[in-house]
Design a protein around this motif. Structure first.
Motif, PDB file in Angstrom:
ATOM      1  N   PRO A 253       0.837  -1.197   0.000  1.00 32.50           N
ATOM      2  CA  PRO A 253       0.000   0.000   0.000  1.00 32.50           C
ATOM      3  C   PRO A 253       0.873   1.248   0.000  1.00 32.50           C
ATOM      4  CG  PRO A 253      -0.825  -1.613   1.564  1.00 32.50           C
ATOM      5  CD  PRO A 253       0.506  -2.122   1.095  1.00 32.50           C
ATOM      6  N   THR A 254       0.620   2.137  -0.939  1.00 35.66           N
ATOM      7  CA  THR A 254       1.531   3.248  -1.214  1.00 35.66           C
ATOM      8  C   THR A 254       0.763   4.557  -1.347  1.00 35.66           C
ATOM      9  OG1 THR A 254       3.117   1.812  -2.347  1.00 35.66           O
ATOM     10  CG2 THR A 254       3.207   4.152  -2.890  1.00 35.66           C
ATOM     11  N   LEU A 255       1.330   5.617  -0.779  1.00 35.57           N
ATOM     12  CA  LEU A 255       0.766   6.955  -0.904  1.00 35.57           C
ATOM     13  C   LEU A 255       1.881   7.910  -1.284  1.00 35.57           C
ATOM     14  CD1 LEU A 255      -1.627   8.979  -0.455  1.00 35.57           C
ATOM     15  CD2 LEU A 255      -0.766   9.244   1.894  1.00 35.57           C
ATOM     16  N   GLN A 312       4.933   3.906   2.413  1.00 33.75           N
ATOM     17  CA  GLN A 312       4.647   2.528   2.032  1.00 33.75           C
ATOM     18  C   GLN A 312       4.480   1.669   3.293  1.00 33.75           C
ATOM     19  OE1 GLN A 312       7.781   2.007  -1.424  1.00 33.75           O
ATOM     20  NE2 GLN A 312       5.754   1.225  -2.014  1.00 33.75           N
ATOM     21  N   VAL A 318      -2.591   0.510   7.370  1.00 30.85           N
ATOM     22  CA  VAL A 318      -2.196   1.910   7.295  1.00 30.85           C
ATOM     23  C   VAL A 318      -2.608   2.615   8.593  1.00 30.85           C
ATOM     24  CG1 VAL A 318      -2.574   4.086   6.084  1.00 30.85           C
ATOM     25  CG2 VAL A 318      -2.407   1.949   4.791  1.00 30.85           C
ATOM     26  N   ALA A 323      -4.776   7.109   6.967  1.00 26.71           N
ATOM     27  CA  ALA A 323      -5.640   6.207   6.200  1.00 26.71           C
ATOM     28  C   ALA A 323      -6.672   6.956   5.365  1.00 26.71           C
ATOM     29  CB  ALA A 323      -6.345   5.235   7.146  1.00 26.71           C
ATOM     30  N   TRP A 328      -4.166   6.484  -1.902  1.00 31.20           N
ATOM     31  CA  TRP A 328      -3.558   5.201  -1.565  1.00 31.20           C
ATOM     32  C   TRP A 328      -3.793   4.192  -2.693  1.00 31.20           C
ATOM     33  CZ3 TRP A 328      -0.263   3.984   2.219  1.00 31.20           C
ATOM     34  CH2 TRP A 328      -0.181   4.820   3.329  1.00 31.20           C
ATOM     35  N   GLN A 329      -2.752   3.435  -3.015  1.00 33.16           N
ATOM     36  CA  GLN A 329      -2.870   2.385  -4.012  1.00 33.16           C
ATOM     37  C   GLN A 329      -1.814   1.325  -3.735  1.00 33.16           C
ATOM     38  OE1 GLN A 329      -1.408   3.350  -8.029  1.00 33.16           O
ATOM     39  NE2 GLN A 329      -0.733   5.337  -7.221  1.00 33.16           N
ATOM     40  N   THR A 330      -2.023   0.136  -4.237  1.00 29.60           N
ATOM     41  CA  THR A 330      -1.025  -0.914  -4.183  1.00 29.60           C
ATOM     42  C   THR A 330      -0.495  -1.118  -5.592  1.00 29.60           C
ATOM     43  OG1 THR A 330      -2.071  -1.982  -2.286  1.00 29.60           O
ATOM     44  CG2 THR A 330      -0.552  -3.316  -3.598  1.00 29.60           C
TER      45      THR A 330
END
Length: 333
Positions: A253-255, A312, A318, A323, A328-330
């Motif tokens: 999970p990435t921002l 990450q 998160v 959150a 946010w995406q993977t």
């Protein structure tokens, strides 16, 4: 005159044991102001994030805080001091830095040039990736990307064509005339994320994405608080903005967001205190006003607030404070 590619030239200028810029006693704070030096509120926000990571991990018996590119340990010490006593007793502090251990650093802080392994907690890299050495390339009259070679006085000339790995990176990530080849930074960040058994990894830097790459690059120097020409002789910092979108490690999970957005989510606000407070508590009003000014500097859209945060999460939920942030995406592996 000795010519070399920019990556070994930066490595020599910044990190050589006998006079590299980052080996100097004064450290980075002697030459430029980071968020860490601007206000204790930055460390307070990082401490709040560490507490959120602790909660998301279920309060493990030992919680790690890893400060990558620690300078002289300023952030590590300030985060320790901002933690509540109960949490502070469980936190293991690690400062990762090539320079020698500073005199007077608290003994509880582990210090060294390498990443610890099996980290459970928060790995935080503030203005680290921009100093990871990298090569530069420019297109010749036929449109072919060639390495840029540099002399000790900063003069440049064209070198040979790119190796296949660098050519592939440039083709995917940086369609410009002058390219800062970010594969070494991607590898450095991948190693940092891999150090986490469970936890959150955060990189904070001036950055850009593929759609906003500067066509002629960003490499520059800093000396004594002033921007200067990038001369690889050890007399100045050498820094270039970071392609954080290419650095993100797939599968987590990435921002990618701005410092302004991240710090607002962590409770740092530049809002002025209510004027009525000045009548009932003048001293408290002045303290609050000063804090608001520091917060405003940290989150200014044209200043420190324009930094980007790459966040990450590795085998953990998160943290609540982040959150709700959009984006946010993977990333697919």
């Amino acid at each position: 005159m000795t010519w070399m590619r920019w990556r070994p030239a930066i490595e020599h200028a910044l990190y050589r044991p006998d006079g590299g810029f980052y080996r100097r006693p004064e450290g980075p704070a002697g030459h430029f102001r980071t968020s860490v030096h601007a206000s204790a509120r930055f460390a307070g926000a990082v401490a709040r994030l560490l507490a959120g990571v602790d909660a998301a991990l279920g309060s493990p018996a030992r919680l790690d805080f890893v400060d990558v590119g620690a300078g002289r340990g300023e952030l590590t010490v300030a985060v320790r001091d901002a933690l509540p006593a109960g949490l502070r007793d469980r936190v293991a502090l690690h400062a990762v830095e090539l320079a020698d251990r500073p005199a007077g650093l608290p003994g509880e802080i582990a210090w060294g040039p390498g990443l610890p392994g099996a980290v459970t907690g928060l790995l935080f890299a503030n203005e680290w990736l921009d100093n990871v050495p990298l090569d530069l390339a420019e297109r010749d009259e036929d449109g072919v990307l060639r390495y840029v070679e540099v002399a000790p006085d900063g003069a440049e000339r064209p070198g040979g064509p790119l190796d296949p790995e660098d050519a592939a990176w440039a083709d995917r990530w940086w369609p410009g005339e002058r390219v800062e080849l970010g594969a070494p930074r991607d590898a450095a960040w991948a190693a940092a994320v891999a150090a986490l058994d469970r936890g959150l990894a955060v990189a904070v830097d001036y950055a850009h994405t593929r759609d906003t790459r500067p066509p002629y690059g960003t490499l520059t120097g800093f000396r004594d608080g002033r921007q200067t020409a990038p001369v690889p002789d050890g007399s100045c910092d050498l820094t270039a903005h970071v392609a954080l979108d290419s650095a993100a490690v797939p599968g987590h999970p990435t921002l990618l967001t701005t410092q302004r957005t991240a710090l607002h989510a962590l409770g740092v606000s530049g809002a002025r205190p209510p004027l009525a407070l000045a009548g009932t508590d003048p001293a408290g009003y002045l303290r609050a006003l000063g804090g608001a000014g520091e917060a405003a500097e940290l989150t200014a859209p044209a200043g420190l607030g324009a930094f980007h945060w790459l966040v990450q999460a590795v085998r953990m939920p998160v943290p609540d404070d982040l959150a709700a942030l959009p984006g946010w995406q993977t990333l697919p592996s």
